[in-house]
Write an enzyme that holds these catalytic residues in place. Sequence first.
Site, short mmCIF file in Angstrom:
data_model
loop_
_atom_site.label_atom_id
_atom_site.label_comp_id
_atom_site.label_asym_id
_atom_site.label_seq_id
_atom_site.Cartn_x
_atom_site.Cartn_y
_atom_site.Cartn_z
N LYS A 285 0.32 -1.59 0.45
CA LYS A 285 -0.32 0.19 -0.14
C LYS A 285 0.88 1.26 0.21
O LYS A 285 0.48 2.22 -0.55
CB LYS A 285 -0.81 -0.32 1.19
N LYS B 119 -10.74 -5.27 -4.97
CA LYS B 119 -11.24 -3.91 -4.66
C LYS B 119 -10.82 -2.98 -5.62
O LYS B 119 -12.00 -2.20 -5.84
CB LYS B 119 -12.61 -3.93 -3.51
N LYS C 31 -3.49 -10.34 -6.77
CA LYS C 31 -4.93 -10.90 -5.87
C LYS C 31 -5.64 -10.36 -6.33
O LYS C 31 -5.40 -8.67 -7.47
CB LYS C 31 -4.73 -10.26 -4.29
P1 TYM Z 1 -10.14 -7.12 3.72
O1 TYM Z 1 -11.95 -6.64 3.96
O2 TYM Z 1 -9.87 -6.98 2.42
O3 TYM Z 1 -11.79 -8.93 2.71
C1 TYM Z 1 -11.90 -9.56 3.13
C2 TYM Z 1 -11.65 -11.20 3.90
O4 TYM Z 1 -11.73 -11.52 2.53
C3 TYM Z 1 -10.24 -11.73 1.75
N1 TYM Z 1 -10.65 -11.87 0.35
C4 TYM Z 1 -9.25 -13.07 -0.29
N2 TYM Z 1 -9.83 -14.42 -0.49
C5 TYM Z 1 -9.24 -14.87 -1.51
N3 TYM Z 1 -8.90 -14.21 -2.81
C6 TYM Z 1 -9.01 -12.61 -2.73
N4 TYM Z 1 -8.76 -12.26 -4.13
C7 TYM Z 1 -9.50 -11.87 -1.54
N5 TYM Z 1 -9.13 -10.75 -1.16
C8 TYM Z 1 -9.94 -10.86 -0.42
C9 TYM Z 1 -9.78 -11.44 3.18
O5 TYM Z 1 -8.04 -11.96 3.04
C10 TYM Z 1 -10.50 -11.11 4.25
O6 TYM Z 1 -10.46 -12.62 4.79
N6 TYM Z 1 -8.25 -6.72 7.41
C11 TYM Z 1 -8.88 -7.45 6.99
C12 TYM Z 1 -10.02 -7.21 7.69
C13 TYM Z 1 -10.22 -7.39 8.89
C14 TYM Z 1 -10.46 -8.76 9.90
C15 TYM Z 1 -10.39 -8.42 10.97
C16 TYM Z 1 -10.56 -10.01 9.23
C17 TYM Z 1 -9.84 -7.00 10.33
N7 TYM Z 1 -10.30 -7.56 11.45
C18 TYM Z 1 -10.53 -9.88 12.14
C19 TYM Z 1 -10.36 -11.01 10.01
C20 TYM Z 1 -10.09 -10.68 11.72
C21 TYM Z 1 -9.13 -6.79 5.72
O7 TYM Z 1 -8.78 -5.93 4.93
O8 TYM Z 1 -10.22 -7.55 4.92
#
Ligand code: TYM
Length: 331
Positions: A113, A198, A195
């Site tokens: 990032k 969004k 990856k």
């Molecule tokens: P975020 O919002 O980016 O993504 C949400 C979930 O989707 C999964 N993910 C994917 N899995 C497979 N292929 C992909 N291309 C892909 N893109 C996203 C992510 O691994 C995630 O599980 N930091 C986290 C949010 C968070 C969180 C937490 C998660 C905040 N606190 C505590 C678990 C526990 C995040 O940015 O996810």
Amino acid sequence: MNKKVVFSGVQPSGSLTLGNYIGALRNFGELQNEYDCYYCVVDMHAITVPQIAKDLRKRTLDVLALYIACGLDPEKSTLFVQSHVPAHAELSWVLNTVTYMGQLNRMTQFKEKSRKSDENLNAGLFTYPVLMAADILLYQTDFVPVGEDQKQHLELARDLAERFNNKYSETFKVPEPLIKEFGARIMSLQNPLSKMSKSDSDENAYILILDDKDSIRRKIKRAVTDSEGVVAYSDEQPGLKNLINIYSVLSSEDVETIVKRYESEGYGKFKEDLAEVVIAGLAPIQATYANLINSKDYLEKIYKEGADKAEYHAMKTLRKVYKKVGFIPRR
Ligand code: TYM
């Protein structure tokens, strides 16, 4: 006996993709019968990148509605919004004091990032994984279902739990990641080596959970493959491999069956059928979402009850933490 605890979160920082669905949301529902599940919309994480307030409010409700549309039952799982439970920010502060700068500097997501950003970096982006650790540790979580990209953040959460426990005595459960062997990393349709995200500037790189049929057909048709011309499952054909993974997860058919069916067909027919598999997989979610998103009162009731329940459990941990570090209780 008390049920084991599951916690996960999704950021409302853009429309959710098929990657979010396959890597995370799709796996949440199956856990709610066996475990005590907390699923959070992490709006505080979302503001580490620029947001328009009105849109953030809308997308926070979108994620809540999508949680339910993807099969989460508010009677079984606790669904809530991160900023409604101040203990997340409070524990995050304490955990900051046991986190090493060097550890945060090594976080791949932060490095990526910061490379992409041309503005001054904000400190929230740097301490983002500490807030994530607070989310998880507050609930004495046993398991965290996430996609592959969150693995390093999970390791940090485990590390902080252990360090705090060693320094102040046993306080936190050390959580385990739940990462599926299959589908934990869905790749971009335009660059199968990165990856699906969004935040990608090319909208052909991702499929959104709420994309209409024509967009899904168009994006899959344009998905980058290779010039081999034969449907096979191999690392030499990463674009195709990614598409086969998507097909397999959404159709529940194994890879061999799919490859056999299309090996003499070429990519065109495979892609056409894949688009229909994706459309059929997302249709029930889209229909439920469309119903829910207009039921503002219902959603409000869910997030209010969810926050009350989450807060009750979060405060038990926070009180322990405050006591151990030496804060005087107010009452
Ligand atoms: P975020 O919002 O980016 O993504 C949400 C979930 O989707 C999964 N993910 C994917 N899995 C497979 N292929 C992909 N291309 C892909 N893109 C996203 C992510 O691994 C995630 O599980 N930091 C986290 C949010 C968070 C969180 C937490 C998660 C905040 N606190 C505590 C678990 C526990 C995040 O940015 O996810």
